[in-house]
Design a protein around this motif. Sequence first.
Motif, PDB file in Angstrom:
ATOM      1  N   UNK A  25      47.910  38.575  55.997  1.00 39.06           N
ATOM      2  CA  UNK A  25      48.362  38.411  54.621  1.00 39.06           C
ATOM      3  C   UNK A  25      49.886  38.284  54.609  1.00 39.06           C
ATOM      4  N   UNK A  26      50.461  38.192  53.430  1.00 37.34           N
ATOM      5  CA  UNK A  26      51.905  37.934  53.335  1.00 37.34           C
ATOM      6  C   UNK A  26      52.725  39.116  53.828  1.00 37.34           C
ATOM      7  N   UNK A  27      52.122  40.289  53.956  1.00 38.69           N
ATOM      8  CA  UNK A  27      52.843  41.461  54.448  1.00 38.69           C
ATOM      9  C   UNK A  27      52.702  41.633  55.957  1.00 38.69           C
ATOM     10  N   UNK A  68      38.471  49.068  46.253  1.00 41.48           N
ATOM     11  CA  UNK A  68      39.162  48.839  44.973  1.00 41.48           C
ATOM     12  C   UNK A  68      40.154  47.706  45.166  1.00 41.48           C
ATOM     13  N   UNK A  69      39.963  46.626  44.436  1.00 42.18           N
ATOM     14  CA  UNK A  69      40.764  45.413  44.624  1.00 42.18           C
ATOM     15  C   UNK A  69      41.546  45.012  43.389  1.00 42.18           C
ATOM     16  N   UNK A  70      41.100  45.424  42.203  1.00 38.38           N
ATOM     17  CA  UNK A  70      41.737  44.991  40.966  1.00 38.38           C
ATOM     18  C   UNK A  70      42.947  45.884  40.681  1.00 38.38           C
ATOM     19  N   UNK A  71      44.132  45.393  41.039  1.00 33.13           N
ATOM     20  CA  UNK A  71      45.343  46.200  40.859  1.00 33.13           C
ATOM     21  C   UNK A  71      45.672  46.401  39.384  1.00 33.13           C
ATOM     22  N   UNK A  72      45.422  45.407  38.557  1.00 35.32           N
ATOM     23  CA  UNK A  72      45.749  45.542  37.132  1.00 35.32           C
ATOM     24  C   UNK A  72      44.938  46.646  36.476  1.00 35.32           C
ATOM     25  N   UNK A  73      43.668  46.704  36.780  1.00 35.48           N
ATOM     26  CA  UNK A  73      42.827  47.738  36.207  1.00 35.48           C
ATOM     27  C   UNK A  73      43.266  49.117  36.686  1.00 35.48           C
ATOM     28  N   UNK A  80      46.511  46.153  50.822  1.00 32.26           N
ATOM     29  CA  UNK A  80      47.965  45.993  50.875  1.00 32.26           C
ATOM     30  C   UNK A  80      48.563  45.610  49.521  1.00 32.26           C
ATOM     31  N   UNK A  81      47.881  44.772  48.746  1.00 30.57           N
ATOM     32  CA  UNK A  81      48.434  44.380  47.442  1.00 30.57           C
ATOM     33  C   UNK A  81      48.624  45.592  46.543  1.00 30.57           C
ATOM     34  N   UNK A  82      47.641  46.473  46.502  1.00 36.44           N
ATOM     35  CA  UNK A  82      47.747  47.682  45.679  1.00 36.44           C
ATOM     36  C   UNK A  82      48.764  48.645  46.276  1.00 36.44           C
ATOM     37  N   UNK A  83      48.814  48.729  47.607  1.00 36.06           N
ATOM     38  CA  UNK A  83      49.743  49.648  48.254  1.00 36.06           C
ATOM     39  C   UNK A  83      51.178  49.366  47.840  1.00 36.06           C
ATOM     40  N   UNK A  84      51.598  48.114  47.856  1.00 34.89           N
ATOM     41  CA  UNK A  84      52.995  47.805  47.550  1.00 34.89           C
ATOM     42  C   UNK A  84      53.287  47.934  46.060  1.00 34.89           C
ATOM     43  N   UNK A  85      52.301  47.749  45.201  1.00 34.80           N
ATOM     44  CA  UNK A  85      52.521  48.017  43.777  1.00 34.80           C
ATOM     45  C   UNK A  85      52.697  49.520  43.531  1.00 34.80           C
ATOM     46  N   UNK A  86      51.950  50.346  44.283  1.00 39.27           N
ATOM     47  CA  UNK A  86      52.146  51.795  44.177  1.00 39.27           C
ATOM     48  C   UNK A  86      53.541  52.167  44.647  1.00 39.27           C
ATOM     49  N   UNK A  87      53.981  51.585  45.747  1.00 39.61           N
ATOM     50  CA  UNK A  87      55.316  51.888  46.255  1.00 39.61           C
ATOM     51  C   UNK A  87      56.406  51.436  45.299  1.00 39.61           C
ATOM     52  N   UNK A  95      40.694  37.194  42.983  1.00 34.20           N
ATOM     53  CA  UNK A  95      41.507  37.868  41.975  1.00 34.20           C
ATOM     54  C   UNK A  95      42.882  37.224  41.841  1.00 34.20           C
ATOM     55  N   UNK A  96      43.498  36.884  42.983  1.00 31.82           N
ATOM     56  CA  UNK A  96      44.822  36.268  42.916  1.00 31.82           C
ATOM     57  C   UNK A  96      44.772  34.898  42.249  1.00 31.82           C
ATOM     58  N   UNK A  97      43.708  34.137  42.515  1.00 31.58           N
ATOM     59  CA  UNK A  97      43.587  32.828  41.872  1.00 31.58           C
ATOM     60  C   UNK A  97      43.406  32.963  40.368  1.00 31.58           C
ATOM     61  N   UNK A  98      42.638  33.961  39.933  1.00 31.54           N
ATOM     62  CA  UNK A  98      42.435  34.160  38.490  1.00 31.54           C
ATOM     63  C   UNK A  98      43.701  34.660  37.820  1.00 31.54           C
ATOM     64  N   UNK A  99      44.518  35.484  38.518  1.00 27.40           N
ATOM     65  CA  UNK A  99      45.757  35.977  37.924  1.00 27.40           C
ATOM     66  C   UNK A  99      46.784  34.867  37.779  1.00 27.40           C
ATOM     67  N   UNK A 100      46.757  33.887  38.670  1.00 30.05           N
ATOM     68  CA  UNK A 100      47.732  32.800  38.589  1.00 30.05           C
ATOM     69  C   UNK A 100      47.534  31.928  37.365  1.00 30.05           C
ATOM     70  N   UNK A 101      46.364  32.002  36.754  1.00 32.05           N
ATOM     71  CA  UNK A 101      46.137  31.185  35.565  1.00 32.05           C
ATOM     72  C   UNK A 101      46.871  31.732  34.350  1.00 32.05           C
ATOM     73  N   UNK A 102      47.187  33.012  34.358  1.00 35.36           N
ATOM     74  CA  UNK A 102      47.868  33.617  33.226  1.00 35.36           C
ATOM     75  C   UNK A 102      49.378  33.410  33.365  1.00 35.36           C
TER      76      UNK A 102
END
Length: 921
Positions: free
Chosen positions: A553-555, A853-858, A800-807, A581-588
């Motif tokens: 991944x990017x990290x 758990x994959x949905x970081x927004x939720x 990793x996506x959720x980990x860095x948002x927590x950090x 999830x990332x593809x659906x978030x990019x639409x917003x």
Amino acid sequence: KLCGYLQKLSGKGPLRGFRSRWFVFDPRRCYLYYFKGPQEPLPLGHLDIASACFSYHQPEAGAAAAWDEPTAFEVHSPGGAVTVLKAATRQDTTYWLQELQQKRWEYCNNLDSRTSPTPSDFSKGLVAKDNPGTILSQNASAERARNILAVETSPTDLVGEQAASQPAPVQGSAINFSLKQWSTEIKNSMSSLRKGSNENRRSIFYTTEEWELLDPTPKDLEDSMALEEKRKHLAEGSKGRRLTSSAFPFDFGRIPHKARRPLKDMIGSSKNRSSSDSSPTEWCSGNGNRVVSELQLKYQSQQEELEKLKKDLLSQKELVRLLQQTVRSSQYDKYFASRLCEGVPKDTLELLHQKDDQILGLNNQLEKLNLEKDSLQQEVKNLKCKVGELNERLGMLMETIQAKDEVIMKLSRQLSECEDSTSSQSGAINSPTATCTNKELQELDRLKDNLQGYKTQNKFLNKEILELSTLRRNAEAREREWQAKYTSLEAKLCQIESKYLILLQEMKTPVCSEDQSPARDIITQLLEDALKAEPNEQPEQAFFKPHLVSEYDIYGFQTIPEDDDEEKLVAKSRALDLRSLSLSENREISTGVKWENYLASTMNREMMRCVELKNLIRSGIPHEHRSKMWKWCVNLHVKKFKDSAVPGYFQILLQKALEKPNPASKQIELDLLRTLPNNKHYSSPTSEGIQKLRNVLLAFSWRNPDIGYCQGLNRLVAIALLYLEQEDAFWCLVAIVEVFMPRDYYTKTLLGSQVDQRVFKDLLSEKLPRLHAHFEQYKVDYTLITFNWFLVVFVDSVVSDILFKIWDSFLYEGPKVIFRFALALFKYKEEEILKLQDSMSIFKYLRYFTRTILDARKLIAIAFGDLNPFPLRQIRNRRAYHLEKVRLELTELEAIREDFLRERETCVEKRDLISDDEEDS
């Protein structure tokens, strides 16, 4: 960054006109967002540049097109909508057009080559050094033609990030308010009102969450009561010198207030102005004088009432302050009399009172110095205001001088023309012919200017036609390739669906025995297809195969493990879900635009803690801004340490560690390759991250010899090094160990970590009572799982996506974020856990459920929304309470250990027994 002020044509009828807007280009989606101003958080709208074409705006009938005037241009959207924009100068117009052309060209040619976000210029750390992706080869002939037709130009001060500090160009012909986006205008207005308020303001009688930048370790009850007593005496000593005391959260002394006029007075004054403008003769009569005198009397009575209300308000504030001081004093006296006076000698009490008097004297001196500092700061502000006024006057004088110079030049030219005409009339016979010649020369100059303008316009339009033709051909080729990819995916889907239906039919009504069932062969084939390695295909064939999951991944974390097939299948399924999830978030609407707008508004001022910034960080810092924001957050918390340290402090510690190895060096070397083996930056001894990790841990072991090295610190540093350089990662570790976490959190006893687990149990029973009762019913010790969450801040526990948002939130707000997300993880899967009915299945589920758990927004919405209120004071109080209990338990265990050692020495049969610590040593 492509951003700046442009004027947008909007409105209908008499309200139609150009309105100044702040435009920001988002390269991720090729959108041009426009805001009312640089400080606004929400955009009024956007333009899709990837599908747009540009042209010069033709003036309406009757309007003259002068090339020395600012020109407008049009953005044609696919739906037929035309947006007219105008820059401040013709130079800015050319620059905007060419930049938008270039951005569109780059975006459309790299549609299929972007696999990850590109770090910005100020990104640091190991992630920033990764190759963001390859760029497809361009059409050489088209590139040469574009370069030939390009017009060299440079922007003015109204384009770029520095333009955020400039005032918006004033357009007096139109109202700067959009009725079409009225809801967004109102939200932005409310946000700007909230921006000036303090983040930690609270009610007088209710204390909300509070975060201190200094050492947040839990304090004993005696220290807190002593501090309250000092504040009480300090407030009494400063009584009469300040308007309000520290008991009031709203510091009225620091907030400048403007004199506000009563509503009736404003209405009356407006009536006076309107009547004076419309019918001035009425004021000459006696009736007008009587109305004026009545309004003056009303105004005086209103002012007197206002003064009375102010005095009443001050008296009420003083009364509340005195009541609060009385309550605190009584609480302190009660505690002091009940706890400290029992069995304490009188001499000791007198000595304590003397020390309190000395402390009060020092506090009074500090208060005086603070008052002097405030007065000096006020003088500095006044001087700055005067300097600003002088600069404005200087600008006005310069403009006046420039205008006078232009008038002088104009008069000089007229004078020279008159002299020339006079001399020609006296010396020549054909003076009418000379006058005609001058007019023809002026007309020739005007035609030359127009010709140059039309040449520039023609070059741009030719370049636009060339680009649109090339982009159209590329789009057609891409469409054909996508059609082939779609056909390939549809065929694969049909095959999978056919096998899936066979499986469903077999599960519903088996027609064969278990050994001869075709379901086994189908399942085996599906698993082989899913785990099959990607073949090396030709470049022209590689496009038709979808690449949904990359190796890293990017990290830098490995997405799919190499050895275990079962784990590999689960990991690939998880990676596909994350991709979806990332593809659906990019639409917003991208949050990156809000970050771009916020950072642009802080170009010429220091970034400060505020509600807007906290909400942005909680939603997640974009990949390209994370290095900058992490460094700012770390410096925010360790500023007092860095100011007191000598220059080159980190290098001095590192040199000392390399010259004199300490006892922690051996354990550090053993743990380097075990830190993050699934990350490519730490996977081998030659990886760049290994050496940086070693340097930071060695330097910290010399700074803090009481801790030296504890397993868990290596993972904290490894995560920090992904976005920070070595020295910044070192200070990040200092902030975590010495500022965020309580004492003894990473020592040998892990006392602070044990205390936090008990605090977390209390919070879980309060916030999630059903889940807590479920754990108690089946006697599940979930702290065996959560202990590592707190120790390494969720490293290797969540995706990793959720980990860095927590950090992101952790480095800004502190350790309370760990409690929030730990509870949020349990609440996210609460219903699934409640369905499990035995301790073994529950504990097994707890070991891996966080990776599902994959949905970081939720998860973020649960952590910062559903779990409120979440006051930090409650955590501190419970830490202090459990700290005493754990210390008592450790004292009892130490006594038992000593008894055991004595008994072993006296008893011959027990001399062969040794403890775990003795065995390790």
